[in-house]
Design an enzyme around this catalytic site. Structure first.
Site, PDB file in Angstrom:
ATOM      1  N   HIS A  92       0.861  -1.121  -0.003  1.00 15.71           N
ATOM      2  CA  HIS A  92       0.051  -0.132  -0.092  1.00 15.71           C
ATOM      3  C   HIS A  92       1.089   1.231   0.122  1.00 15.71           C
ATOM      4  O   HIS A  92       1.871   1.181   0.585  1.00 15.71           O
ATOM      5  CB  HIS A  92      -0.788   0.100   1.108  1.00 15.71           C
TER       6      HIS A  92
ATOM      7  N   ASP B 185      -7.955  -5.266   0.089  1.00 16.45           N
ATOM      8  CA  ASP B 185      -8.434  -6.133  -0.892  1.00 16.45           C
ATOM      9  C   ASP B 185      -8.078  -7.732  -0.571  1.00 16.45           C
ATOM     10  O   ASP B 185      -8.722  -8.578  -1.334  1.00 16.45           O
ATOM     11  CB  ASP B 185      -7.904  -5.685  -2.297  1.00 16.45           C
TER      12      ASP B 185
HETATM   13  N1  ACO Z   1       4.139  -7.799  -4.743  1.00 16.61           N
HETATM   14  C1  ACO Z   1       5.582  -7.770  -4.891  1.00 16.61           C
HETATM   15  N2  ACO Z   1       6.322  -6.795  -4.776  1.00 16.61           N
HETATM   16  C2  ACO Z   1       5.736  -5.678  -4.565  1.00 16.61           C
HETATM   17  C3  ACO Z   1       4.257  -5.411  -4.425  1.00 16.61           C
HETATM   18  C4  ACO Z   1       3.638  -6.659  -4.420  1.00 16.61           C
HETATM   19  N3  ACO Z   1       2.388  -6.641  -4.035  1.00 16.61           N
HETATM   20  N4  ACO Z   1       3.944  -4.445  -3.959  1.00 16.61           N
HETATM   21  C5  ACO Z   1       5.077  -3.439  -3.983  1.00 16.61           C
HETATM   22  N5  ACO Z   1       6.088  -4.182  -4.126  1.00 16.61           N
HETATM   23  C6  ACO Z   1       7.548  -3.840  -4.294  1.00 16.61           C
HETATM   24  C7  ACO Z   1       7.932  -3.135  -5.741  1.00 16.61           C
HETATM   25  O1  ACO Z   1       8.266  -4.018  -6.613  1.00 16.61           O
HETATM   26  C8  ACO Z   1       9.028  -2.280  -5.163  1.00 16.61           C
HETATM   27  O2  ACO Z   1      10.285  -2.973  -5.229  1.00 16.61           O
HETATM   28  P1  ACO Z   1      11.747  -2.559  -5.186  1.00 16.61           P
HETATM   29  O3  ACO Z   1      11.851  -1.610  -4.178  1.00 16.61           O
HETATM   30  O4  ACO Z   1      12.469  -3.565  -5.321  1.00 16.61           O
HETATM   31  O5  ACO Z   1      11.523  -1.675  -6.934  1.00 16.61           O
HETATM   32  C9  ACO Z   1       8.711  -1.883  -3.621  1.00 16.61           C
HETATM   33  O6  ACO Z   1       7.726  -3.033  -3.177  1.00 16.61           O
HETATM   34  C10 ACO Z   1       7.907  -0.509  -3.690  1.00 16.61           C
HETATM   35  O7  ACO Z   1       7.019  -0.802  -4.586  1.00 16.61           O
HETATM   36  P2  ACO Z   1       6.001   0.383  -5.161  1.00 16.61           P
HETATM   37  O8  ACO Z   1       5.382   0.110  -6.420  1.00 16.61           O
HETATM   38  O9  ACO Z   1       7.212   1.693  -5.306  1.00 16.61           O
HETATM   39  O10 ACO Z   1       5.012   0.965  -4.220  1.00 16.61           O
HETATM   40  P3  ACO Z   1       3.830   1.890  -4.425  1.00 16.61           P
HETATM   41  O11 ACO Z   1       3.519   2.786  -3.150  1.00 16.61           O
HETATM   42  O12 ACO Z   1       3.903   2.893  -5.484  1.00 16.61           O
HETATM   43  O13 ACO Z   1       2.514   0.996  -4.800  1.00 16.61           O
HETATM   44  C11 ACO Z   1       0.751  -0.484  -4.832  1.00 16.61           C
HETATM   45  C12 ACO Z   1       1.685   0.667  -3.832  1.00 16.61           C
HETATM   46  C13 ACO Z   1       0.407  -0.035  -5.911  1.00 16.61           C
HETATM   47  C14 ACO Z   1      -0.614  -0.833  -3.871  1.00 16.61           C
HETATM   48  C15 ACO Z   1       1.657  -1.804  -4.924  1.00 16.61           C
HETATM   49  O14 ACO Z   1       2.059  -2.363  -3.487  1.00 16.61           O
HETATM   50  C16 ACO Z   1       0.980  -2.890  -5.822  1.00 16.61           C
HETATM   51  O15 ACO Z   1       1.144  -2.952  -6.761  1.00 16.61           O
HETATM   52  N6  ACO Z   1       0.239  -3.645  -4.949  1.00 16.61           N
HETATM   53  C17 ACO Z   1      -0.446  -4.692  -5.461  1.00 16.61           C
HETATM   54  C18 ACO Z   1      -1.722  -4.157  -6.285  1.00 16.61           C
HETATM   55  C19 ACO Z   1      -2.790  -4.083  -5.098  1.00 16.61           C
HETATM   56  O16 ACO Z   1      -2.925  -4.897  -4.045  1.00 16.61           O
HETATM   57  N7  ACO Z   1      -3.592  -2.893  -4.955  1.00 16.61           N
HETATM   58  C20 ACO Z   1      -4.298  -2.544  -4.067  1.00 16.61           C
HETATM   59  C21 ACO Z   1      -4.067  -1.264  -3.016  1.00 16.61           C
HETATM   60  S1  ACO Z   1      -4.975  -0.960  -1.843  1.00 16.61           S
HETATM   61  C22 ACO Z   1      -6.174   0.171  -2.700  1.00 16.61           C
HETATM   62  O17 ACO Z   1      -5.980   0.589  -3.744  1.00 16.61           O
HETATM   63  C23 ACO Z   1      -7.610   0.098  -2.258  1.00 16.61           C
END
Ligand code: ACO
Length: 439
Positions: free
Chosen positions: A311, A369
């Site tokens: 998140h 979620d």
């Molecule tokens: N699985 C694996 N790795 C992940 C995940 C995940 N679900 N989420 C983040 N990471 C990793 C990224 O690859 C990144 O790794 P790195 O530093 O080695 O490059 C690090 O964690 C940071 O991730 P970001 O994408 O920079 O984090 P951001 O805050 O931009 O994204 C998000 C947040 C979009 C929710 C992300 O965690 C994600 O894509 N999760 C999966 C989708 C999801 O469940 N979305 C629902 C969110 S809740 C809502 O909107 C109601």
């Protein structure tokens, strides 16, 4: 409003050898911000913050969220207490009006919701012209946008009409959602009933059929109330910011909410609840090897992400996810479902992930979620409707933010700046002299 929160503290910025003093804003829960509104005028500089990782777009009295401490409060009330003790309609009233309703206020708001439940009969023809495979979120945003054609009087003086606007929209979106499901199933529409509560009415419109009456269960109604409450607001997330940004151009409430619905549709935002259940189903159907998916999520060369984890704001447990996880057991038990293989896989994934260094070091916890789809599925809601359910829940929050933005004396049309990195000014080339560039 922001100006009332300017503190005694100041920030000093040294730029090109010159010192600039910037005000500090301090919120009621101690959140601090450097006020850069006059920065460009004073220095010629803008700030840059792609994805708004560190940018406050407004001051707001609606929701407080502390991602480090796992705190989520609506209008000062803890989300867990609201989910335990309130109906969704009470929480919707709280978000839109700022305080919990008295019994009389709640009765009046419920009366308005009941009174506005029908949609104009002419709108019902719209459903006939969407293809059967149309995504429900697309239908929902189109229909909500269309409401402003049928109820244009609502564009006048939203300040005074907000009670009616909110009730109309909260009530009608439920009818639109249920009708779009019935159409997709090729079943006759079930009209709303005035004698049912908000959630019972929705469930009845979804699942009643002329050949099989739907028995509304208190446990299912309670679970749905809880899920909608937990989704009702989440401060400046992607869809809410969209509603505020679109509304900042003084666009009517329906068009602004329609834009928010489209933002919510994205798989990285509200669309994740559908993606989670599809991922769990895929794991189950392919033999249950969830470790393969966890390893893929950790592989930097693989774009796959473990949906339902991570998140932007929570760097600790998402408080909503804990409440939903506990609710899963209660709902399944009340429906007589003794075991759910998808819930078992979800629990096992969570257990592994919470100990895995990749996820721990990146603060990736289950989000709202991860477990919600299991409850929706148990209630009978198909996965392509999950994000629609999220939209029903989030609507009061969107309305509250739209109203707050509309009433804000510091309101300005939202218009971010940028840093231009394209070509410098160059001479125009007539078409006969242009050469093809390798791409
Ligand atoms: N699985 C694996 N790795 C992940 C995940 C995940 N679900 N989420 C983040 N990471 C990793 C990224 O690859 C990144 O790794 P790195 O530093 O080695 O490059 C690090 O964690 C940071 O991730 P970001 O994408 O920079 O984090 P951001 O805050 O931009 O994204 C998000 C947040 C979009 C929710 C992300 O965690 C994600 O894509 N999760 C999966 C989708 C999801 O469940 N979305 C629902 C969110 S809740 C809502 O909107 C109601």
């Amino acid at each position: 409003m922001i100006d009332d929160f300017i503190s005694d503290k100041k920030a000093e910025l040294i730029l090109d050898g010159k010192s600039y003093i910037l005000p500090i804003i301090e919120g009621t829960e101690g959140e601090k911000a450097i006020d850069i509104r006059s920065l460009r005028a004073k220095t010629g500089y803008v700030t840059i913050d792609s994805g708004y990782m560190n940018t406050g777009s407004c001051a707001s009295t609606i929701t407080f969220l502390d991602g480090e401490q796992s705190i989520l409060n609506y209008r000062g009330y803890d989300i867990a207490e609201l989910a335990e003790n309130c109906s969704f309609v009470e929480v919707a009233y709280l978000l839109v009006h700022g305080s919990l309703p008295t019994q009389a206020q709640l009765s009046e708001f419920s009366r308005l919701l009941g009174g506005f439940a029908l949609i104009h009969e002419d709108m019902i023809h719209f459903f006939d012209h969407f293809p059967p495979y149309a995504p429900p979120m697309s239908i929902l945003s189109s229909m909500v946008n269309s409401l402003c054609n049928f109820y244009p009087e609502m564009n006048d003086n939203p300040g005074e009409n907000i009670d009616m606007m909110a009730a109309r929209l909260i009530s009608k979106i439920r009818t639109i959602a249920a009708f779009s499901y019935k159409k997709s199933m090729g079943q006759p529409l079930v009209y709303p009933r005035h004698d049912y509560s908000y959630c019972a009415n929705f469930l009845n419109m979804m699942f009643h059929s002329p050949v099989k009456p739907y028995m509304v269960s208190d446990a299912v109604v309670a679970a749905l109330n809880k899920l909608l409450i937990l989704h009702a607001d989440h401060e400046q997330n992607c869809s809410t910011s969209t509603v505020r940004l679109v509304g900042s151009a003084r666009v009517n409430l329906y068009a602004s909410i329609s834009a928010g619905i489209n933002a919510l549709w994205g798989p990285l935002h509200g669309g994740a609840n559908q993606a989670v259940i599809e991922m769990l189903e895929e794991i189950f159907e392919s033999g249950g090897d969830y470790m393969k998916y966890i390893e893929r999520a950790k592989d930097p060369k693989d774009s796959f992400r473990l949906v339902g984890f991570g998140h932007r704001v929570y760097k600790s447990h998402d408080p909503r996810s804990r409440i939903i996880k506990n609710a899963c057991d209660q709902v399944l038990a009340s429906l007589g479902i003794t075991s759910d293989p998808l819930l078992d896989i979800a629990r096992e994934i969570e257990e592994v992930v919470l100990k895995d260094d990749y996820f721990v070091s990146r603060n990736l916890y289950p989000n709202v979620d991860f477990y919600s789809g299991i409850i929706y599925r148990a209630i009978g809601i198909p996965s392509n409707m999950f994000t629609v359910m999220f939209a029903l829940g989030r609507l009061p929050g969107w309305i509250a933010h739209w109203k707050e933005m509309w009433d804000d004396p510091n309101w300005r049309i939202g218009r971010p700046r940028q840093i231009y990195t394209g070509p410098k000014r160059r001479p125009f080339v007539p078409i006969s002299e242009r050469k093809e560039f390798a791409v």
